[in-house]
Design a protein around this motif. Structure first.
Motif, short mmCIF file in Angstrom:
data_model
loop_
_atom_site.label_atom_id
_atom_site.label_comp_id
_atom_site.label_asym_id
_atom_site.label_seq_id
_atom_site.Cartn_x
_atom_site.Cartn_y
_atom_site.Cartn_z
N ALA A 54 14.18 129.79 -69.43
CA ALA A 54 13.06 128.87 -68.42
C ALA A 54 12.57 127.87 -69.20
O ALA A 54 12.06 128.20 -70.15
CB ALA A 54 12.54 130.00 -67.85
N TYR A 79 11.86 124.86 -64.16
CA TYR A 79 10.79 124.98 -63.04
C TYR A 79 9.80 123.54 -63.16
O TYR A 79 9.41 123.19 -64.16
CB TYR A 79 9.88 126.08 -63.48
CG TYR A 79 10.50 127.51 -63.16
CD1 TYR A 79 10.64 127.71 -61.88
CD2 TYR A 79 11.14 127.92 -64.27
CE1 TYR A 79 11.31 129.33 -61.64
CE2 TYR A 79 11.70 129.24 -64.27
CZ TYR A 79 11.73 129.82 -62.98
OH TYR A 79 12.33 131.14 -62.57
N THR A 81 7.05 121.45 -60.52
CA THR A 81 6.39 121.46 -59.29
C THR A 81 6.16 119.90 -58.68
O THR A 81 6.02 119.53 -57.61
CB THR A 81 4.86 122.25 -59.02
OG1 THR A 81 4.15 121.67 -60.11
CG2 THR A 81 5.45 123.58 -59.36
N ARG A 104 14.74 123.87 -60.13
CA ARG A 104 13.68 124.70 -58.96
C ARG A 104 12.08 124.01 -58.94
O ARG A 104 11.71 124.00 -59.72
CB ARG A 104 13.47 126.17 -59.10
CG ARG A 104 14.85 126.85 -59.26
CD ARG A 104 14.61 128.48 -59.09
NE ARG A 104 15.68 129.11 -58.96
CZ ARG A 104 16.12 130.40 -59.62
NH1 ARG A 104 14.97 130.85 -60.46
NH2 ARG A 104 17.08 130.83 -59.50
N ARG A 106 9.49 125.01 -58.08
CA ARG A 106 8.47 126.17 -58.00
C ARG A 106 7.45 126.37 -59.08
O ARG A 106 7.83 125.95 -60.09
CB ARG A 106 9.46 127.55 -57.96
CG ARG A 106 10.55 127.67 -56.83
CD ARG A 106 10.91 129.04 -56.74
NE ARG A 106 12.07 129.19 -55.80
CZ ARG A 106 13.26 130.01 -55.73
NH1 ARG A 106 13.30 130.79 -56.79
NH2 ARG A 106 14.12 130.03 -54.99
N ASN A 107 6.41 127.04 -58.65
CA ASN A 107 5.46 127.22 -59.68
C ASN A 107 5.91 128.46 -60.50
O ASN A 107 5.91 129.61 -59.54
CB ASN A 107 4.04 127.58 -58.77
CG ASN A 107 2.88 127.87 -59.89
OD1 ASN A 107 3.31 128.12 -61.03
ND2 ASN A 107 1.79 127.83 -59.25
N PHE A 108 6.22 128.31 -61.44
CA PHE A 108 6.61 129.45 -62.38
C PHE A 108 5.55 130.39 -62.68
O PHE A 108 5.90 131.72 -62.84
CB PHE A 108 7.07 128.86 -64.02
CG PHE A 108 6.11 128.17 -64.63
CD1 PHE A 108 5.23 128.99 -65.35
CD2 PHE A 108 5.94 126.99 -64.70
CE1 PHE A 108 4.39 128.34 -65.99
CE2 PHE A 108 4.75 126.42 -65.38
CZ PHE A 108 4.01 127.21 -66.37
N LYS A 110 4.33 131.93 -60.31
CA LYS A 110 4.49 132.90 -59.14
C LYS A 110 5.83 133.60 -59.39
O LYS A 110 6.40 134.36 -58.37
CB LYS A 110 4.53 132.20 -57.90
CG LYS A 110 3.21 131.71 -57.47
CD LYS A 110 3.00 130.90 -56.19
CE LYS A 110 1.54 130.52 -56.06
NZ LYS A 110 1.29 129.89 -55.00
N GLU A 111 6.58 133.14 -60.42
CA GLU A 111 8.15 133.91 -60.70
C GLU A 111 8.14 134.99 -61.66
O GLU A 111 7.16 134.96 -62.51
CB GLU A 111 8.92 132.66 -61.23
CG GLU A 111 9.24 131.32 -60.26
CD GLU A 111 9.84 131.82 -58.94
OE1 GLU A 111 10.99 132.47 -59.10
OE2 GLU A 111 9.50 131.28 -57.94
N ASP A 112 9.10 135.65 -61.67
CA ASP A 112 9.39 136.72 -62.45
C ASP A 112 9.95 136.20 -63.93
O ASP A 112 11.04 136.24 -63.86
CB ASP A 112 10.17 137.97 -61.86
CG ASP A 112 10.35 138.97 -62.73
OD1 ASP A 112 9.80 139.12 -64.17
OD2 ASP A 112 11.35 139.93 -62.68
N LEU A 113 9.19 135.89 -64.75
CA LEU A 113 9.37 135.50 -66.09
C LEU A 113 10.03 136.58 -67.01
O LEU A 113 11.06 135.91 -67.99
CB LEU A 113 8.50 134.58 -66.85
CG LEU A 113 7.84 133.36 -65.98
CD1 LEU A 113 6.90 132.97 -66.69
CD2 LEU A 113 8.68 132.59 -65.65
#
Length: 177
Positions: A54, A79, A81, A104, A106-108, A110-113
């Protein structure tokens, strides 16, 4: 007055407003990784065999594309934004396709890292604090450009000649959770 002479200033103002808005929202302007920092980070990462990588705050893809090239059998997720870097990433992914790279918006945070074996960051101190809270108890290999992870001891510090008067380093962190 021609249409072009009206459109160009409008576009310049619009782009400036978008950059200012995203910078205020994210806490930092897009800051690309230099070629020396990229070379050092790629050299450090070559010893690992990640299944998933990531790029956290991928910006214009300065690291995401080289990581996808260096690890063709790994999944790389970029990732981002901020609107303009994200649009640039999408266009670049069409021009320089990497089948293993996913972009993506997306705000990382808020992701499953935890699903990624290797994380790359070039974040600012407040974001590093937030990331530390998020992944503090997660097994992780983290490569951070310029900023250290608060409270963590780096496994490796790679000094890099900087473009500014400040010294720059790439930090490697290996944590078991």
């Amino acid at each position: 007055m021609s249409l072009i002479s009206l459109i160009v200033p409008f576009l310049m103002i619009l782009i400036t407003m978008i950059v200012l808005f995203d910078s205020a929202k994210n806490g930092i302007t897009p800051t690309p990784t230099t070629s020396k920092e990229k070379t050092a980070a790629l050299k450090i990462s070559e010893t690992f065999k990640p299944d998933s990588i990531a790029d956290l705050g991928a910006g214009f893809g300065t690291m995401a594309f080289p990581l996808a090239k260096q690890f063709p059998n790994s999944r790389v997720v970029a990732y981002e934004t901020a609107a303009l870097p994200w649009i640039f990433l999408l266009i670049r992914s069409r021009i320089q396709p990497r089948p293993n790279l996913t972009v993506r918006r997306r705000n990382f945070m808020k992701e499953d890292l935890s699903k990624h074996d290797l994380l790359y960051t070039y974040l600012y101190p407040k974001a590093m604090d937030q990331l530390q809270e998020k992944i503090n108890h997660t097994p992780v290999i983290l490569i951070s450009n310029f900023f250290q992870m608060p409270g963590w001891k780096p496994s490796l510090i790679w000094p890099v000649e900087s473009r500014t008067r400040y010294s720059s380093s790439i930090y490697l962190y290996r944590r078991n959770g």
